[in-house]
Design an enzyme around this catalytic site. Structure first.
Site: not given
Lengths: 336, 528
Positions: A69, A111-113
């Site tokens: 994201v 730092v992912e979803m």
């Protein structure tokens, strides 16, 4: 017990074929498939699981690291989502024991979803279809655990049977070429098979990266992710140890290694020879090994071929949140 | 008996029954939890054994895959998780058992970690061990093609033998052959140059890592987990069976007490429904009611004892024991107070003798209740001399006789002070009655109380110059309700004997009809 009796019944070969159909509940897997592609699972609605695990290619994103994201870069190379059900643990450092537990990682990582489960549950309840679909499958409806179970069930369905190599294992002498056959013999001769074995040609043990020669001294610029399993156990013996990755879909998942520094399969093979085997080998041998690795990839299993109402599916219909809090009903290794 | 008393009694009985049943079910549930846990631990033990066997198989089979070995992990994890959840869901579990379970879970984690470490290390030596014979075969083939057969075959043989059993000595031999042949080996064509440059390095790796790998293997497959599992399963089994037995005993006690209460209630009801008693004639129903009350007291006593036994079987966790005793205490207090109240209500307006006898029963019932309550006290080192002095005070022995105290150094007894007190009160009270029955007044009667050390025992002797015991009565003197006096229930010596036997002691009685009685109690003393 388990597959112990089968382990060496495979003509003595250390690699075993992938079963033709995955052992999953089709309804749950189908629900999981929609969730897998649903960007509502991310904080800002921009990223789905499929963003970094592209099922149309190798089940990963083709980048050295992945972007979550807000365009944030992750710390590690996205592993393929294909055949994950065969992995004995999840993530490069093996910190998740089950696929259900694994889901927490990318969904919650900033730092992912970057999501929070209560937000996801609330979003899905506002959806037109999810409430009734979940209710039809899970008595508990939409919960963190049922979402994780559905996603995990879908991931378990992502097997790739029918590879040429599996056909050769099954006795079809012409399924692979003489070069590929030689590659397999060299794969065994040089010792690659010491770690890359089993149905997933990897994914069932940890090995220190740089077991013979120190990869990280050579590479420099050590990051947290480079410490591997040490980050989980804190044990010095686990420094730089990683879950041995599966080679099944390797042909489709460049770049390679946890740091994504090997651009091609041949690069990865070179690094393996130097740091894991401590051996030199002629180019011809390495190229033959690459040719062999290419024969390992099969086709994504088709869910519509799974008979509905199988005993497994019936048993799983009794999913209870209390038991399934950590995915217990499905703590299977996906083995036949 | 007033309606309020009846209702109160009935309600108390119901409450106690309801509380007891829920307590009983909780205990039964706990017992099941323990037994299920024991079964799971045995299952884990079986798995752990197979896990070790599979590990050994992988070790000896260089071409084996690790899939079967990895498949144990989720299965063991599932069982382990269930076990830990059972511990968390059973707050009454003894701390020791909970801690042993956590230790067992840690041991399983350690086993998994060691097996993983073994897999990692084994892959490395497997790699080298397999490479060496392969290299040897390759060298031999090429050498033969190049006309180097003789010497190089020796090298290849050396490599193969070394791979099978690496040692410093074997490595030295290998090195010597290598040096002797170096020049000629350099002449070998293409591919085998790499092979040659590698085999000594791999011989080194194999030699270096063989022993540590072997050590990790032994750690990973040692019987620790299996032994722990065996012990732990046995512990859980014992705990489960103990709880089951306790639940049974407790329930027996509860039902006996409830039956006792009901009996009293029914007989009181019957007695009151008869015409009002006259001063002259004692109605038969009242006498029956008194007998019933006596019988009820006996049943309640037996029931309470069963419940007490139930709470002291084997090793009960402190908090569970406490809970049980609290429950039992409430029960006995209700039963005792209930009987006392019922008996007093019953005998209002009856003649003096009946009323006195009823009052005695009431007092005993109350004492029964308080004594049972006292059992929740911690046992202690009790000095018999202290107890004798207190008992003489309680029964006011000085009012009915001259008291001669001869207190010597008796070793302390590990017991409940309240029970020893009750015991001595009964004995001294009996002596006073014997004096009174003989018609002696306070100046003529004499009670001598001695305490002394009797080997390792502590003894207390009570001597009176009262009426004595006839040979016929001596036959039945310890039977409850077999007393010879119309105005007393005749349970004093029964209580005394019960308490003495409970502590592993002895009672000796010597008596001359008309000439007095000597009663001597010995209890095991504690050395200081």
């Amino acid at each position: 017990m388990f597959a112990a009796g089968l382990a060496y019944a495979n003509g003595g070969e250390p690699i075993r074929p992938i079963p033709a159909t995955p052992d999953v509940d089709p309804a749950r897997a189908a629900l999981g498939e929609r969730l897998f592609h649903d960007a509502q699972l991310s904080k800002d609605g921009t990223v789905s699981c499929a963003t970094c695990h592209d099922l149309a290619s190798g089940g990963d994103d083709g980048g050295r690291v992945s972007f979550g994201v807000g365009g944030a870069a992750g710390p590690i190379n996205a592993p393929t989502v294909f055949n994950v059900g065969f992995n004995f643990k999840q993530f490069w450092d093996g910190r998740a024991d089950t696929l259900e537990a694994q889901v927490d990682g990318p969904v919650q990582s900033p730092v992912e979803m970057g999501s929070l489960w209560p937000d996801i549950v609330a979003k899905l309840y506002r959806d037109e279809n999810y409430p009734s679909e979940f209710a039809a499958i899970y008595p508990d409806g939409i919960t963190r655990d049922t979402i994780k179970n559905a996603l995990a069930e879908f991931m378990r369905s992502l097997t790739t049977p029918g590879s040429r190599f599996d056909a050769w294992l099954a006795g079809d002498e012409n399924a692979i070429t003489a070069l590929e056959r030689r590659g397999y013999e060299l794969f065994k001769f040089y010792g690659c098979v010491s770690c890359h074995q089993g149905a997933n040609v990897g994914g069932n043990m940890f090995q220190v990266f740089g077991v013979i020669n120190n990869y990280f001294t050579r590479r420099g610029d050590i990051a947290d992710a480079d410490r591997g399993r040490f980050n989980v156990t804190g044990n010095e013996a686990d420094m730089h140890a990683f879950k041995v990755p599966s080679l099944r879909m390797a042909v489709h998942t460049a770049p390679y290694l946890h740091d994504g520094r090997a651009a091609t399969l041949r690069d990865a093979v070179d690094i393996m020879f130097e740091f894991q085997l401590g051996r030199e080998a002629p180019d011809a041998d390495k190229n033959a090994i690459v040719a062999f690795i290419r024969t390992l990839a099969g086709q994504r299993a088709r869910l519509d071929q799974i008979p509905t109402g199988s005993s497994e599916a019936t048993a799983q219909a009794e999913f209870q949140t209390s038991q399934g809090a950590h995915g217990d009903p499905d703590e299977r290794t996906g083995r036949p | 008996m007033t309606t309020a008393t009846k209702t109160g009694l009935a309600l108390s009985a119901l409450l106690v029954a309801a509380a007891s049943i829920s307590y009983y079910m909780a205990r039964e549930g706990d017992a099941e939890t323990y037994q299920r846990a024991a079964a799971e631990i045995r299952q884990i033990r079986q798995l752990a054994t197979e896990w070790s066997v599979e590990t050994a198989r992988v070790r000896s089979n260089p071409l084996g895959d690790y899939d079967a070995l990895a498949a144990f992990i989720p299965e063991v994890a599932r069982l382990k998780k269930g076990l830990l959840e059972a511990v968390r869901a059973t707050p009454t579990m003894p701390e020791r058992l909970a801690n042993d379970t956590y230790a067992f879970a840690s041991a399983l984690d350690a086993k998994e970690e060691r097996i993983e470490r073994f897999k990692t290390a084994n892959s490395v030596i497997r790699n080298s061990a397999r490479y060496l014979p392969n290299a040897a075969a390759s060298i031999a083939r090429t050498a033969s093609d190049a006309g180097l057969a003789g010497d190089v075959t020796e090298l290849a043989d050396g490599l193969g033998r070394y791979a099978a059993s690496p040692s410093d000595e074997a490595k030295g031999r290998l090195k010597a052959i290598h040096e002797r042949l170096e020049e000629r080996l350099a002449a070998l064509p293409g591919d085998d140059a790499g092979t040659l440059s590698n085999y000594l390095a791999h011989a080194e790796i194999l030699l270096e890592r063989q022993a540590p790998t072997e050590r990790i293997f032994r750690q990973a497959t040692s019987g620790d987990v299996s032994d722990l599992a065996g012990d732990l399963a046995a512990e859980f089994d014992i705990q489960g069976k103990t709880l089951e037995r306790q639940a049974e005993l407790y329930m027996m006690g509860v039902w006996a007490s409830v039956v006792a209460l009901s009996l009293v209630w029914v007989f009181v009801f019957v007695a009151r429904s008869h015409p009002a008693p006259s001063q002259e004639a004692q109605p038969p129903a009242a006498a029956e009611a008194v007998e019933a009350a006596e019988a009820a007291l006996a049943v309640a006593g037996a029931g309470s004892e069963a419940a007490t036994n139930g709470s002291t079987v084997h090793h009960d966790p402190p908090d569970t024991t406490h809970k049980l005793l609290m429950s039992q205490q409430i029960l006995t207090e209700v039963v005792g107070a209930g009987i006392a109240q019922a008996v007093r209500d019953l005998t209002v307006g009856f003649d003096d003798a009946t009323a006195r006898r009823a009052e005695d029963i009431a007092v005993l019932a109350e004492r029964f209740a308080t004594t049972n309550a006292a059992r929740t006290d911690r046992y202690d080192l009790v000095d018999l001399t202290d107890c004798a002095e207190a008992a003489l005070d309680v029964v006011a022995a000085g009012d009915g006789a001259r008291v001669v105290a001869e207190f010597d150094d008796a070793p302390p007894v590990f017991a409940s002070r309240a029970e020893l007190g009750l015991m001595l009160e009964q004995v001294i009270d009996n002596a006073l009655h014997a004096i009174r029955d003989k018609g002696l007044d306070a100046d003529e009667g004499e009670i001598c109380v001695k305490t002394a050390r009797d080997g390792v025992d502590a003894s207390v002797t009570v001597i009176d110059n009262g009426i004595g015991i006839s040979p016929e009565d001596r036959m039945r003197m310890f039977e409850p309700f077999a007393g010879t006096r119309e105005d007393r229930p005749g349970v004093g010596l029964a209580i005394t004997q019960h308490i003495v036997h409970k502590y592993g002691g002895r009672i000796a009685v010597g008596s001359q009809p008309g000439g007095g009685t000597v009663l001597r109690i010995s209890l095991p003393g504690m050395s200081e």
